[in-house]
Write a protein that holds these residues in place. Structure first.
Motif, short mmCIF file in Angstrom:
data_model
loop_
_atom_site.label_atom_id
_atom_site.label_comp_id
_atom_site.label_asym_id
_atom_site.label_seq_id
_atom_site.Cartn_x
_atom_site.Cartn_y
_atom_site.Cartn_z
N LYS A 139 30.85 62.87 64.79
CA LYS A 139 31.19 63.85 65.77
C LYS A 139 32.55 64.39 65.22
N SER A 140 33.06 63.85 64.69
CA SER A 140 34.59 64.21 63.97
C SER A 140 34.43 64.96 62.82
N GLN A 141 33.43 64.66 61.90
CA GLN A 141 32.90 65.25 60.84
C GLN A 141 32.21 66.82 61.53
N LEU A 142 31.55 66.71 62.42
CA LEU A 142 31.22 68.10 63.01
C LEU A 142 32.14 69.10 63.17
N PHE A 158 28.39 57.44 65.39
CA PHE A 158 28.40 58.58 66.41
C PHE A 158 29.69 59.21 66.24
N LEU A 159 30.56 58.74 66.54
CA LEU A 159 31.96 59.09 66.61
C LEU A 159 32.64 59.65 65.29
N ASP A 182 30.67 49.37 69.01
CA ASP A 182 29.59 48.75 68.27
C ASP A 182 29.31 49.70 66.91
N PRO A 183 28.48 49.32 65.95
CA PRO A 183 28.50 49.98 64.80
C PRO A 183 27.67 51.66 65.07
N GLU A 184 26.74 51.55 66.01
CA GLU A 184 26.05 52.88 66.40
C GLU A 184 26.96 53.90 66.86
#
Length: 70
Positions: A18-21, A14-15, A8-10
């Motif tokens: 998380k990847s950018q972080l 989030f993923l 889903d878009p949310e």
């Protein structure tokens, strides 16, 4: 052959964050810079949590772009 379900878009957002972080934190070269980057990430996440899901997404996107270190 199995295919992954589209999240889903949310969850996708989030993923992606998380990847950018992970990339942002991985760029830290020294322990001190890692600690500072972790503090910045924590502040951003706390601000987003305080704003809550009821706030307008347009407002969140414009403020995130200005504050986002990555």
């Amino acid at each position: 052959m199995k295919f992954l379900k589209v999240a889903d878009p949310e969850t996708s957002l989030f993923l992606n964050q998380k990847s950018q972080l992970a990339t942002f934190l991985a760029s830290s070269r020294l322990k001190e810079s890692l600690a500072q980057n972790l503090k910045e990430v924590l502040q951003i996440l706390q601000q987003q949590e305080e704003e809550g899901p009821s706030s307008k997404k347009e407002d969140n996107n414009s403020s995130e772009e200005e504050e986002d270190p990555f």
